[in-house]
Design an enzyme around this catalytic site. Structure first.
Site, PDB file in Angstrom:
ATOM      1  N   GLY A 174     -12.955 -33.432  17.504  1.00  0.00           N
ATOM      2  CA  GLY A 174     -12.814 -33.777  15.938  1.00  0.00           C
ATOM      3  C   GLY A 174     -14.011 -34.345  15.355  1.00  0.00           C
ATOM      4  O   GLY A 174     -14.965 -34.483  15.897  1.00  0.00           O
TER       5      GLY A 174
ATOM      6  N   ILE B 190      -5.797 -30.355  16.976  1.00  0.00           N
ATOM      7  CA  ILE B 190      -4.484 -29.624  16.666  1.00  0.00           C
ATOM      8  C   ILE B 190      -4.455 -30.010  15.042  1.00  0.00           C
ATOM      9  O   ILE B 190      -3.671 -29.458  14.515  1.00  0.00           O
ATOM     10  CB  ILE B 190      -3.254 -30.417  17.407  1.00  0.00           C
ATOM     11  CG1 ILE B 190      -3.236 -31.868  17.222  1.00  0.00           C
ATOM     12  CG2 ILE B 190      -3.077 -29.878  18.644  1.00  0.00           C
ATOM     13  CD1 ILE B 190      -1.635 -32.453  17.367  1.00  0.00           C
ATOM     14  N   ASP B 191      -5.309 -31.230  14.473  1.00  0.00           N
ATOM     15  CA  ASP B 191      -4.983 -31.579  13.083  1.00  0.00           C
ATOM     16  C   ASP B 191      -5.321 -30.835  11.933  1.00  0.00           C
ATOM     17  O   ASP B 191      -4.930 -30.922  10.807  1.00  0.00           O
ATOM     18  CB  ASP B 191      -5.556 -32.991  13.136  1.00  0.00           C
ATOM     19  CG  ASP B 191      -4.926 -34.130  14.037  1.00  0.00           C
ATOM     20  OD1 ASP B 191      -3.897 -33.840  14.496  1.00  0.00           O
ATOM     21  OD2 ASP B 191      -5.713 -35.044  14.302  1.00  0.00           O
TER      22      ASP B 191
ATOM     23  N   ARG C 264      19.492 -38.537  11.800  1.00  0.00           N
ATOM     24  CA  ARG C 264      19.006 -39.136  12.697  1.00  0.00           C
ATOM     25  C   ARG C 264      17.409 -38.753  12.486  1.00  0.00           C
ATOM     26  O   ARG C 264      17.167 -38.119  11.871  1.00  0.00           O
ATOM     27  CB  ARG C 264      19.209 -37.960  14.031  1.00  0.00           C
ATOM     28  CG  ARG C 264      20.552 -38.041  14.247  1.00  0.00           C
ATOM     29  CD  ARG C 264      20.981 -39.355  15.225  1.00  0.00           C
ATOM     30  NE  ARG C 264      22.420 -39.272  15.904  1.00  0.00           N
ATOM     31  CZ  ARG C 264      23.531 -39.685  15.167  1.00  0.00           C
ATOM     32  NH1 ARG C 264      23.205 -40.260  13.864  1.00  0.00           N
ATOM     33  NH2 ARG C 264      24.602 -39.571  16.155  1.00  0.00           N
TER      34      ARG C 264
END
Ligand code: F6P
Length: 320
Positions: free
Chosen positions: A102, A126-127, A244
């Protein structure tokens, strides 16, 4: 160039192995010697290096993670660490390095390039937060992993007429959250590029859909926003729906890479070695408007990434 190195650095991403494979095979086919550097820049400092050949990278294209391991190396940011890394390159005759990682990893690649070891950056995270590239290796797999997990959550959320507030990775970038949010049909998508008053936004969205008789809700929140447990409590109190929360966490980074990630990684790895073969360094291989190009690392690190507002607007309109 006769001898190059390859390393993976920062958070691992599905498809990194496919990139390593492409780098090793492209270089070997041109008669180069290739060293695999373990655990990113830390391996350069510790001389944790091994020679790779075309068979060393067999049977890895379908595997998640990275066969070279990865690390976030703080010592490399210090001059002492940098000098040790340069000494290792000299000892092994490494004339150039492909750095898969990255933007933090690219800063290291730029610093090494400036000190005489040409490096080529390949975006692997993944970002999807490498500003200069429309795509990063691992993003597509991760998006699909999130979608699969939230589809499963939806089954139980629907059965119990509940609200589930889900935190998605992405560092400070909302791409994973926005795109997975659309893919799972979320009622609300919260990303750092757009939202300041999170509670107001989410509660308004839920109330609006409650009026249309909707009973269960998926709320996707980027990790750059966080606070999903508190948000779930607030929703329960204000909207009267049992709620939740869940942080999807590191499971998002694992798994076998998608076809798109494997192909993209193979192309990028190949392109990176072509540059080193010409003696070119300090570049990063990127995808821009469906074309693979390379940019100066320094310039690439200084670009600003705008959020896809059109996509956000679409999500906002159709998630009723
Ligand atoms: O950059 C990938 C990433 O998974 C981010 O989405 C997240 O913020 C970070 O890495 C987590 O880092 P670590 O694995 O060091 O906890």
């Amino acid at each position: 160039m006769k001898t190059i190195g390859v390393l993976t650095s920062g958070g691992d991403a599905p498809g990194m192995n496919a990139a390593i494979r492409a780098v090793v095979r492209t270089a070997c086919e041109s008669g180069m010697t290739v060293y695999g550097i373990n655990r990113g820049y830390q391996g350069l400092i510790d001389e944790d290096i091994r020679e790779l050949n075309i068979r060393s990278v067999s049977d890895i294209i379908h595997r998640g993670g990275t066969m070279l391991y990865s690390a976030r190396c703080l010592a490399f940011k210090e001059e002492e660490g940098m000098q040790k890394a340069i000494a290792t390159c000299k000892k092994f005759g490494i004339e150039g390095i492909v750095v898969i990682g990255g933007d933090g990893s690219f800063r290291g690649a730029r610093d090494l390039s400036l000190r005489g070891i040409p490096c080529i950056g390949v975006p692997g995270t993944i970002d999807n937060d490498i500003v200069c590239s429309d795509y990063t290796i691992g993003y597509d797999t991760c998006l699909n992993t999130i979608m699969d997990m939230v589809d499963r959550l939806r089954d139980t959320v629907e059965s119990h007429s509940r609200c589930m507030v889900i935190e998605v990775m992405g560092n400070r970038c909302g791409d994973l959250t926005l795109n997975s949010g659309i893919a799972v049909g979320a009622t609300a998508i919260v990303i750092p590029e757009i939202h300041s008053d999170v509670e107001k936004h989410v509660i308004e969205r839920i109330r609006r859909t409650q009026k249309t008789d909707k009973k269960h809700f998926i709320i996707m929140v980027a990790e750059g926003i966080g606070g999903v447990a508190e948000l779930a409590k607030k929703i329960q109190n204000e909207c009267g729906v049992e709620s939740r929360s869940m942080v999807l966490g590191h499971v998002q980074r694992g798994g076998s890479p998608s076809a798109r990630d494997r192909v993209m990684a193979s192309e990028m790895g190949y392109h990176a070695v072509q540059l080193l073969m010409k003696g070119i360094g300090n570049r990063v291989v990127v995808i821009k408007d469906d074309k693979m190009i390379d940019l100066d690392i320094y310039e690439a690190l200084n670009m600003k990434k705008p959020v896809d507002e059109t996509l956000y607007k679409i999500a906002h309109e159709i998630s009723i």
